[in-house]
Motif scaffolding. Structure first.
Motif, PDB file in Angstrom:
ATOM      1  N   HIS A 115       0.825  -1.200   0.000  1.00  0.00           N
ATOM      2  CA  HIS A 115       0.000   0.000   0.000  1.00  0.00           C
ATOM      3  C   HIS A 115       0.868   1.261   0.000  1.00  0.00           C
ATOM      4  CE1 HIS A 115      -3.517  -2.468   0.635  1.00  0.00           C
ATOM      5  NE2 HIS A 115      -2.910  -3.052   1.648  1.00  0.00           N
ATOM      6  N   LYS A 116       2.148   1.083   0.345  1.00  0.00           N
ATOM      7  CA  LYS A 116       3.109   2.175   0.327  1.00  0.00           C
ATOM      8  C   LYS A 116       4.464   1.635  -0.101  1.00  0.00           C
ATOM      9  CE  LYS A 116       1.068   5.047   3.987  1.00  0.00           C
ATOM     10  NZ  LYS A 116       1.326   5.695   5.298  1.00  0.00           N
ATOM     11  N   HIS A 125       4.331  -2.341 -10.492  1.00  0.00           N
ATOM     12  CA  HIS A 125       3.019  -2.148 -11.098  1.00  0.00           C
ATOM     13  C   HIS A 125       2.706  -3.265 -12.088  1.00  0.00           C
ATOM     14  CE1 HIS A 125       0.146  -0.189 -13.979  1.00  0.00           C
ATOM     15  NE2 HIS A 125      -0.460   0.059 -12.823  1.00  0.00           N
ATOM     16  N   SER A 151      -3.341   3.636  -8.510  1.00  0.00           N
ATOM     17  CA  SER A 151      -3.325   4.882  -7.757  1.00  0.00           C
ATOM     18  C   SER A 151      -1.949   5.141  -7.142  1.00  0.00           C
ATOM     19  CB  SER A 151      -4.386   4.846  -6.662  1.00  0.00           C
ATOM     20  OG  SER A 151      -4.327   6.003  -5.867  1.00  0.00           O
ATOM     21  N   LEU A 152      -1.383   4.124  -6.485  1.00  0.00           N
ATOM     22  CA  LEU A 152      -0.064   4.290  -5.867  1.00  0.00           C
ATOM     23  C   LEU A 152       1.000   4.502  -6.938  1.00  0.00           C
ATOM     24  CD1 LEU A 152       1.807   4.355  -3.483  1.00  0.00           C
ATOM     25  CD2 LEU A 152       1.839   1.845  -3.465  1.00  0.00           C
ATOM     26  N   TYR A 153       0.866   3.815  -8.044  1.00  0.00           N
ATOM     27  CA  TYR A 153       1.787   3.970  -9.176  1.00  0.00           C
ATOM     28  C   TYR A 153       1.825   5.432  -9.628  1.00  0.00           C
ATOM     29  CZ  TYR A 153       3.197   3.579 -14.140  1.00  0.00           C
ATOM     30  OH  TYR A 153       3.782   3.744 -15.364  1.00  0.00           O
ATOM     31  N   ARG A 154       0.661   6.028  -9.803  1.00  0.00           N
ATOM     32  CA  ARG A 154       0.586   7.427 -10.239  1.00  0.00           C
ATOM     33  C   ARG A 154       1.129   8.369  -9.163  1.00  0.00           C
ATOM     34  NH1 ARG A 154      -4.425   5.574 -12.434  1.00  0.00           N
ATOM     35  NH2 ARG A 154      -5.518   6.293 -10.566  1.00  0.00           N
ATOM     36  N   GLN A 155       0.829   8.062  -7.898  1.00  0.00           N
ATOM     37  CA  GLN A 155       1.305   8.899  -6.795  1.00  0.00           C
ATOM     38  C   GLN A 155       2.834   8.920  -6.743  1.00  0.00           C
ATOM     39  OE1 GLN A 155      -0.475   7.905  -2.979  1.00  0.00           O
ATOM     40  NE2 GLN A 155      -2.451   7.501  -3.971  1.00  0.00           N
ATOM     41  N   LEU A 156       3.439   7.764  -6.931  1.00  0.00           N
ATOM     42  CA  LEU A 156       4.898   7.668  -6.858  1.00  0.00           C
ATOM     43  C   LEU A 156       5.560   8.488  -7.968  1.00  0.00           C
ATOM     44  CD1 LEU A 156       5.251   3.869  -6.002  1.00  0.00           C
ATOM     45  CD2 LEU A 156       5.986   5.780  -4.561  1.00  0.00           C
ATOM     46  N   ALA A 206       4.175  10.993  -9.590  1.00  0.00           N
ATOM     47  CA  ALA A 206       3.870  12.404  -9.343  1.00  0.00           C
ATOM     48  C   ALA A 206       4.847  12.980  -8.322  1.00  0.00           C
ATOM     49  CB  ALA A 206       2.430  12.544  -8.845  1.00  0.00           C
ATOM     50  N   PHE A 207       5.175  12.196  -7.318  1.00  0.00           N
ATOM     51  CA  PHE A 207       6.131  12.639  -6.300  1.00  0.00           C
ATOM     52  C   PHE A 207       7.511  12.835  -6.916  1.00  0.00           C
ATOM     53  CE2 PHE A 207       9.337  11.799  -3.043  1.00  0.00           C
ATOM     54  CZ  PHE A 207       8.974  12.737  -2.090  1.00  0.00           C
ATOM     55  N   SER A 210       7.542  16.016  -8.840  1.00  0.00           N
ATOM     56  CA  SER A 210       7.509  17.198  -7.976  1.00  0.00           C
ATOM     57  C   SER A 210       8.880  17.503  -7.370  1.00  0.00           C
ATOM     58  CB  SER A 210       6.479  17.003  -6.849  1.00  0.00           C
ATOM     59  OG  SER A 210       6.920  16.018  -5.919  1.00  0.00           O
TER      60      SER A 210
END
Length: 356
Positions: A247-248, A273, A281-286, A288-289, A292
């Motif tokens: 999940h993380k 992935h 969702s986590l794939y996209r979050q990682l 995106a981070f 950034s």
């Protein structure tokens, strides 16, 4: 044959007929060079010296035996590549030249010295779905007796299996290509001066192009990427490192795994992935981070050792040490000055001490 050599060297240098004439300060006209390339005229010794100087090749190049002539198969380039056709022609000419020298060098050794390369049995399956790629990578590792442990030196592994590895100075838009030369010699070409992570992945991506037979329903580029990840870090190893469901994922953990397996943090995210260990969702979050923090174009952690093919150089030195070729021939094959080649041979007094 000499005309073909002149044209090969010109294309490898990325020059037009006019460019080459200019490089000789018009000592040789573009029209005359064209006639030499077509075999309609034979250049004099002085002309060959001028051409060699302009093309940065030794005169011996123009007289190289056709016993090692190379025919390159249709190469697999990266789709969407911005590399110009002129640059691709230059790369092909350089690859051809290197392979000719490679085969010439091998010809100085006994006929039974090297095993003939063959297509692995694991590569004969037609790829119809993503799971087939995982299976092919797993079978190839088993066939090559690699287990599931990290591969410390991918270039050495491939060269040991008969694949000719070539690294070139090339346009930054060029990552690599692969092809079969003379229909039976596997060749992988990659650009020098890439970051180690990217270079290792590029090598395995090209190995995928060499070996995978994809159906029309499969995107060949995506398949080669999936193969690269699966070969560098098999599914069993990924599950052992990450578990089946996460999940993380911390950057510290991914950075540590990058160091262990020589595969980038981004490739690890893709791998997790692909194997459904992390959600969309986590794939996209990682990612995106990473964007950034400005980490899409650079890697976390220390720089990893850069891959470099060593077999060709080792064989050249071995051939000299065994009196199969002269020092000057060894230097010619490696394309370096004789003094530099002799430095590679080591201190003469040490050699004398060993043989006394």
């Amino acid at each position: 044959m000499m005309g073909a050599r002149i044209k090969q060297a010109r294309i490898a240098a990325g020059m037009s007929l006019r460019d080459l004439a200019d490089r000789t300060n018009n000592y040789i006209s573009a029209q005359a060079i064209h006639k030499y390339e077509l075999g309609k005229s034979v250049p004099s010794s002085e002309v060959l010296l001028q051409l060699g100087k302009a093309l940065d090749v030794k005169v011996e190049f123009f007289f190289r035996s056709n016993k090692t002539e190379i025919e390159l198969g249709e190469p697999a380039y990266r789709k969407g590549s911005a590399v110009s056709e002129k640059e691709l022609q230059s790369i092909r000419a350089k690859v051809k030249d290197h392979l000719e020298k490679y085969l010439e060098l091998e010809s100085f050794f006994p006929d039974n010295r090297f095993e003939r390369p063959s297509r692995p049995k694991s590569s004969k399956k037609l790829i119809r779905k993503q799971e087939d790629i995982e299976l092919t990578a797993r079978k190839l590792r088993k066939e090559w007796k690699l287990g599931i442990d990290p591969i410390e030196q991918p270039t050495e592994v491939l060269e040991d299996r008969g694949i000719k590895m070539i690294m070139l100075d090339a346009d930054k838009d060029f990552d690599g290509l692969s092809c079969w030369a003379n229909r039976n010699i596997p060749v992988i070409v990659v650009r020098k001066n890439q970051k180690s992570d990217r270079l290792r992945f590029s090598i395995m991506h090209e190995l995928g192009h060499l070996l995978l037979r994809t159906s029309k329903a499969i995107d060949a580029e995506k398949a080669a990427n999936r193969f690269a990840g699966a070969f560098l870090v098999p599914k069993e190893a990924v599950l052992a490192e990450l578990g089946e469901n996460r999940h993380k994922l911390s950057l510290y953990e991914l950075k540590d795994l990058r160091q262990k397996y020589g595969m980038s943090v981004q490739a690890w995210i893709y791998r997790a992935h692909d194997l459904a260990i992390i959600s969309n969702s986590l794939y996209r979050q990682l990612f995106a981070f990473l964007r950034s923090k400005g980490l899409r174009d650079q890697e976390l952690g220390v720089e990893l050792p850069v891959e470099e093919p060593r077999r060709f150089e080792r064989l050249a030195i071995q051939a000299v040490e065994e009196d199969l070729i002269s020092d000057s021939k060894g230097a010619e094959l490696l394309g370096i000055p004789l003094t530099k080649f002799r430095q590679k041979l080591g201190d003469e007094s040490v050699n004398n001490a060993v043989h006394s």
